[in-house]
Write a protein that holds these residues in place. Structure first.
Motif, PDB file in Angstrom:
ATOM      1  N   SER A  81     -22.535 -58.711  94.827  1.00  0.00           N
ATOM      2  CA  SER A  81     -21.815 -58.453  93.592  1.00  0.00           C
ATOM      3  C   SER A  81     -22.163 -59.584  92.629  1.00  0.00           C
ATOM      4  CB  SER A  81     -20.304 -58.379  93.819  1.00  0.00           C
ATOM      5  OG  SER A  81     -19.792 -59.640  94.206  1.00  0.00           O
ATOM      6  N   TYR A  82     -21.986 -59.327  91.351  1.00  0.00           N
ATOM      7  CA  TYR A  82     -22.447 -60.258  90.328  1.00  0.00           C
ATOM      8  C   TYR A  82     -21.289 -60.984  89.669  1.00  0.00           C
ATOM      9  CZ  TYR A  82     -26.978 -57.923  90.647  1.00  0.00           C
ATOM     10  OH  TYR A  82     -28.165 -57.404  91.104  1.00  0.00           O
ATOM     11  N   GLN A  83     -21.585 -62.190  89.145  1.00  0.00           N
ATOM     12  CA  GLN A  83     -20.575 -62.941  88.409  1.00  0.00           C
ATOM     13  C   GLN A  83     -20.245 -62.230  87.107  1.00  0.00           C
ATOM     14  OE1 GLN A  83     -21.658 -66.996  87.627  1.00  0.00           O
ATOM     15  NE2 GLN A  83     -19.754 -67.475  86.573  1.00  0.00           N
ATOM     16  N   LYS A  84     -21.252 -61.618  86.479  1.00  0.00           N
ATOM     17  CA  LYS A  84     -21.043 -60.871  85.253  1.00  0.00           C
ATOM     18  C   LYS A  84     -21.195 -59.387  85.566  1.00  0.00           C
ATOM     19  CE  LYS A  84     -22.710 -64.554  82.199  1.00  0.00           C
ATOM     20  NZ  LYS A  84     -23.669 -64.924  81.135  1.00  0.00           N
ATOM     21  N   ASN A  85     -20.386 -58.566  84.881  1.00  0.00           N
ATOM     22  CA  ASN A  85     -20.409 -57.133  85.127  1.00  0.00           C
ATOM     23  C   ASN A  85     -21.798 -56.553  84.920  1.00  0.00           C
ATOM     24  OD1 ASN A  85     -17.180 -56.970  83.623  1.00  0.00           O
ATOM     25  ND2 ASN A  85     -17.641 -56.741  85.777  1.00  0.00           N
ATOM     26  N   ASN A  86     -22.214 -55.710  85.862  1.00  0.00           N
ATOM     27  CA  ASN A  86     -23.527 -55.065  85.808  1.00  0.00           C
ATOM     28  C   ASN A  86     -23.315 -53.595  86.142  1.00  0.00           C
ATOM     29  OD1 ASN A  86     -26.330 -54.928  85.572  1.00  0.00           O
ATOM     30  ND2 ASN A  86     -26.627 -55.262  87.753  1.00  0.00           N
ATOM     31  N   LEU A  87     -22.708 -52.868  85.202  1.00  0.00           N
ATOM     32  CA  LEU A  87     -22.241 -51.511  85.459  1.00  0.00           C
ATOM     33  C   LEU A  87     -22.902 -50.520  84.511  1.00  0.00           C
ATOM     34  CD1 LEU A  87     -18.445 -52.450  85.621  1.00  0.00           C
ATOM     35  CD2 LEU A  87     -20.011 -52.213  87.555  1.00  0.00           C
ATOM     36  N   PHE A  88     -22.789 -49.222  84.880  1.00  0.00           N
ATOM     37  CA  PHE A  88     -23.273 -48.147  84.016  1.00  0.00           C
ATOM     38  C   PHE A  88     -22.137 -47.744  83.086  1.00  0.00           C
ATOM     39  CE2 PHE A  88     -25.964 -47.886  87.796  1.00  0.00           C
ATOM     40  CZ  PHE A  88     -27.222 -47.882  87.212  1.00  0.00           C
ATOM     41  N   GLU A  89     -22.222 -48.199  81.838  1.00  0.00           N
ATOM     42  CA  GLU A  89     -21.120 -48.041  80.898  1.00  0.00           C
ATOM     43  C   GLU A  89     -20.833 -46.582  80.557  1.00  0.00           C
ATOM     44  OE1 GLU A  89     -19.218 -50.453  79.466  1.00  0.00           O
ATOM     45  OE2 GLU A  89     -20.196 -52.074  80.571  1.00  0.00           O
ATOM     46  N   GLY A  90     -21.858 -45.738  80.582  1.00  0.00           N
ATOM     47  CA  GLY A  90     -21.682 -44.355  80.174  1.00  0.00           C
ATOM     48  C   GLY A  90     -21.142 -43.443  81.263  1.00  0.00           C
ATOM     49  N   LEU A  91     -20.880 -43.985  82.451  1.00  0.00           N
ATOM     50  CA  LEU A  91     -20.398 -43.189  83.576  1.00  0.00           C
ATOM     51  C   LEU A  91     -18.960 -43.573  83.912  1.00  0.00           C
ATOM     52  CD1 LEU A  91     -23.505 -43.392  85.939  1.00  0.00           C
ATOM     53  CD2 LEU A  91     -22.991 -41.647  84.229  1.00  0.00           C
ATOM     54  N   THR A  92     -18.324 -42.751  84.722  1.00  0.00           N
ATOM     55  CA  THR A  92     -16.980 -43.069  85.204  1.00  0.00           C
ATOM     56  C   THR A  92     -17.062 -44.022  86.383  1.00  0.00           C
ATOM     57  OG1 THR A  92     -16.909 -41.272  86.807  1.00  0.00           O
ATOM     58  CG2 THR A  92     -16.203 -40.761  84.540  1.00  0.00           C
ATOM     59  N   ALA A 143     -16.562 -47.766  80.290  1.00  0.00           N
ATOM     60  CA  ALA A 143     -16.463 -48.384  78.967  1.00  0.00           C
ATOM     61  C   ALA A 143     -15.020 -48.651  78.557  1.00  0.00           C
ATOM     62  CB  ALA A 143     -17.150 -47.503  77.923  1.00  0.00           C
ATOM     63  N   HIS A 144     -14.086 -47.914  79.150  1.00  0.00           N
ATOM     64  CA  HIS A 144     -12.670 -48.062  78.798  1.00  0.00           C
ATOM     65  C   HIS A 144     -11.881 -48.794  79.894  1.00  0.00           C
ATOM     66  CE1 HIS A 144     -13.493 -45.354  75.501  1.00  0.00           C
ATOM     67  NE2 HIS A 144     -13.974 -44.461  76.357  1.00  0.00           N
ATOM     68  N   ALA A 145     -12.555 -49.265  80.926  1.00  0.00           N
ATOM     69  CA  ALA A 145     -11.874 -49.929  82.040  1.00  0.00           C
ATOM     70  C   ALA A 145     -11.517 -51.363  81.677  1.00  0.00           C
ATOM     71  CB  ALA A 145     -12.764 -49.910  83.284  1.00  0.00           C
ATOM     72  N   SER A 146     -10.415 -51.853  82.243  1.00  0.00           N
ATOM     73  CA  SER A 146     -10.017 -53.248  82.029  1.00  0.00           C
ATOM     74  C   SER A 146     -11.006 -54.179  82.721  1.00  0.00           C
ATOM     75  CB  SER A 146      -8.616 -53.480  82.590  1.00  0.00           C
ATOM     76  OG  SER A 146      -8.620 -53.397  84.013  1.00  0.00           O
ATOM     77  N   TYR A 147     -10.959 -55.452  82.335  1.00  0.00           N
ATOM     78  CA  TYR A 147     -11.856 -56.423  82.961  1.00  0.00           C
ATOM     79  C   TYR A 147     -11.590 -56.509  84.460  1.00  0.00           C
ATOM     80  CZ  TYR A 147     -14.431 -60.722  83.854  1.00  0.00           C
ATOM     81  OH  TYR A 147     -15.323 -61.638  84.356  1.00  0.00           O
ATOM     82  N   GLY A 148     -10.325 -56.477  84.842  1.00  0.00           N
ATOM     83  CA  GLY A 148      -9.991 -56.542  86.258  1.00  0.00           C
ATOM     84  C   GLY A 148     -10.545 -55.366  87.036  1.00  0.00           C
ATOM     85  N   ASN A 149     -10.422 -54.151  86.469  1.00  0.00           N
ATOM     86  CA  ASN A 149     -10.968 -52.958  87.126  1.00  0.00           C
ATOM     87  C   ASN A 149     -12.481 -53.031  87.230  1.00  0.00           C
ATOM     88  OD1 ASN A 149      -8.587 -50.506  85.809  1.00  0.00           O
ATOM     89  ND2 ASN A 149      -8.488 -51.806  87.611  1.00  0.00           N
TER      90      ASN A 149
END
Length: 248
Positions: A81-92, A143-149
């Motif tokens: 897992s990464y220190q900085k978010n590395n996610l697909f923003e356009g997906l759920t 894209a709408h998720a909280s930082y914690g999520n």
């Protein structure tokens, strides 16, 4: 499970990692502590395969992985897992987990929606979402998720690959006390056969979740022991109180 032998990394004339030795048993929770600039992230990237060492060797399950790239190490059972978010923003959230699970299972899809047609992938998504506390967030757009999520999802993506060894880079970075408590509970619920290395700078977190602690300073291992031994170490105290006199 994981063995690091005499690992060093130089950037030109600058030696960032110095003759590091580590050995982890299967199922161990190892926390690597150290102040800023201690070489924790460099060690993490050497283990993950995003950096190649100048010298030394890394073994997973007794087999060398030193010359393998990130993808090849993932196939051997190493995930991160990464220190900085590395996610697909356009997906759920669920789609992110499904994509990670599909990739880990060697599946390819011309249309992403077909991933959800796989029962095995759906089961993995549900299992991992339960582990990281996101069962009620699967339909939430990232894209709408909280930082914690998002931090929870980062861990979930790594777990969806069904790793033997999980590397976690400062997993509670930037989150509040409530999320730190949730992270402690998450670690406690993960399968005990899963070996975990957590890179951290937070002493309290290290003491709470580790079986053993490795302390880095100026790129070298200066202490290793149990949390209780670490608390009583003069070397560790000097490093964190600013009295360390090591060779920079």
């Amino acid at each position: 499970m994981l063995e690091v032998r005499d690992l060093s990394k130089n950037f030109g004339g600058l030696r960032v990692s110095r003759h590091i030795h580590m050995a982890l048993e299967k199922g161990e929770r190892r926390v690597v502590l150290g102040p800023n600039g201690a070489g924790k992230t460099t060690l993490f990237n050497l283990l993950a395969g995003t950096l190649q060492p100048t010298s030394g060797e890394i073994l997973l399950d007794g087999k060398p992985i030193t010359n393998l790239n990130v993808e090849q190490r993932a196939r051997r059972g190493l995930s991160r897992s990464y220190q900085k978010n590395n996610l697909f923003e356009g997906l759920t959230v669920g789609e992110n987990l499904a994509l990670a699970a599909a990739t880990a299972q060697g599946r390819t899809f011309s249309c992403f929606s077909r991933a959800h047609e796989s029962r095995a992938i759906r089961e993995t998504v549900e299992e991992v979402a339960e582990m990281v506390g996101l069962s009620d967030r699967l339909d939430l757009g990232v894209a709408h998720a909280s930082y914690g999520n998002r931090r929870q999802l980062e861990v979930g993506l790594a777990l969806a690959t069904k790793p033997k060894l999980l590397l976690m880079d400062e997993p509670t970075s930037g989150v509040g006390p409530g999320m730190i408590d949730a992270f402690h509970k998450l670690i406690a619920t993960l399968p005990r056969e899963l070996t975990i290395v957590i890179i951290e700078h937070d002493l309290d977190l290290g003491f709470d979740v580790a079986d053993r602690i490795t302390v880095l300073n100026y790129g070298e291992v200066v202490f290793e022991g149990t949390p209780e031994e670490t608390k009583g170490s003069d070397v560790v105290r000097e490093i964190y109180l600013g009295d360390w006199q090591g060779d920079a």
